[in-house]
Scaffold this motif. Structure first.
Motif, short mmCIF file in Angstrom:
data_model
loop_
_atom_site.label_atom_id
_atom_site.label_comp_id
_atom_site.label_asym_id
_atom_site.label_seq_id
_atom_site.Cartn_x
_atom_site.Cartn_y
_atom_site.Cartn_z
N LYS A 114 -17.36 65.78 9.92
CA LYS A 114 -18.63 66.49 10.12
C LYS A 114 -19.77 65.48 10.22
N SER A 118 -23.25 70.75 6.57
CA SER A 118 -22.32 71.87 6.50
C SER A 118 -21.00 71.58 7.20
N PHE A 120 -19.25 73.72 8.50
CA PHE A 120 -19.12 74.67 9.60
C PHE A 120 -19.93 74.28 10.83
N VAL A 126 -14.65 77.50 11.61
CA VAL A 126 -14.80 78.96 11.72
C VAL A 126 -13.72 79.55 12.62
N SER A 151 -23.09 74.43 3.22
CA SER A 151 -21.85 75.10 3.64
C SER A 151 -21.77 76.52 3.10
N ASP A 154 -23.96 78.62 5.35
CA ASP A 154 -23.32 78.84 6.64
C ASP A 154 -22.16 79.83 6.53
N SER A 155 -21.36 79.71 5.46
CA SER A 155 -20.26 80.65 5.26
C SER A 155 -20.80 82.08 5.17
N TRP A 158 -21.87 83.33 8.58
CA TRP A 158 -20.74 83.69 9.44
C TRP A 158 -20.06 84.99 9.01
#
Length: 211
Positions: A114, A118, A120, A126, A151, A154-155, A158
């Protein structure tokens, strides 16, 4: 007096439901080997040990695991980090970018590099979890006030149920660790423990295997 609580923050428990997936964030040697400037913080090492214990059970029950490290080709492709150790050492060819073997199984885990906080952001994690039918994401790794917080948000964004086991994440100092867990726990995620996640995996894996 807790004005957040009085205004209904944290009033709803998310809970674990359905299939879980686990993300392991930045348990790379830069954070776990004390020879490096950011390495060996006590809370991070505690988180590493509990995450390793959780992952052993998860792999036995076929739980999807996505692990990440942060590294760059050169300073030109980095964001504007304010941390000199990141600028100097977080390189793809530097040994500090290697994942700690205590949490990494190369024959099982999906691994991504990464470039921001994050796991994601601009990674295939994802789509991987969607394909695996994951409903609940377990967040592990470091640091709580940076990449774990990013993160977790972001989780949540999503649409995953998001769980942060407090003893599977760590930070340089205890204050930011506690403050950020308290804050995301008011808004986006349940704060749990390694033992609670392990119990859920063991309790539900049989139903998944027969499905």
């Amino acid at each position: 007096m807790d004005d957040y609580k009085n205004r209904s923050y944290g009033a709803v428990e998310i809970g674990m439901h359905g299939k879980v997936g686990i993300v392991v964030i930045d348990y790379q040697m830069a954070f776990t080997d004390e020879q490096y400037p950011l390495g060996g913080a006590p809370l991070v090492m505690r988180g590493l040990q509990n995450t390793a214990r959780l992952l052993d059970v998860a792999r036995q029950h076929n739980v999807p695991i996505a692990s990440c490290f942060t590294a760059y080709k050169s300073e030109r492709d980095m964001p504007h980090w304010k941390i000199s150790a990141v600028r100097e050492q977080f390189r793809l060819d530097h040994p500090s970018s290697e994942l700690d073997p205590r949490i990494y199984d190369k024959d099982y885990d999906v691994v991504v590099c990464k470039f921001g906080p994050s796991i994601f952001h601009q990674t295939p994690v994802v789509p991987y979890f969607i394909r695996e039918g994951v409903e609940t994401v377990i967040i592990t790794g470091c640091n709580t006030s940076g990449c774990i917080r990013a993160s977790t948000i972001d989780s949540f964004q999503w649409g995953f149920r998001t769980i942060v086991p407090e003893d599977c994440v760590g930070d340089i100092e205890e204050g930011p660790h506690r403050d950020n867990l308290r804050d995301v726990g008011r808004r986006y995620a349940d704060i749990s423990s390694a033992d609670e996640v392990i119990s859920y995996i063991q309790r539900t894996s049989g139903r998944r295997d027969r499905a």
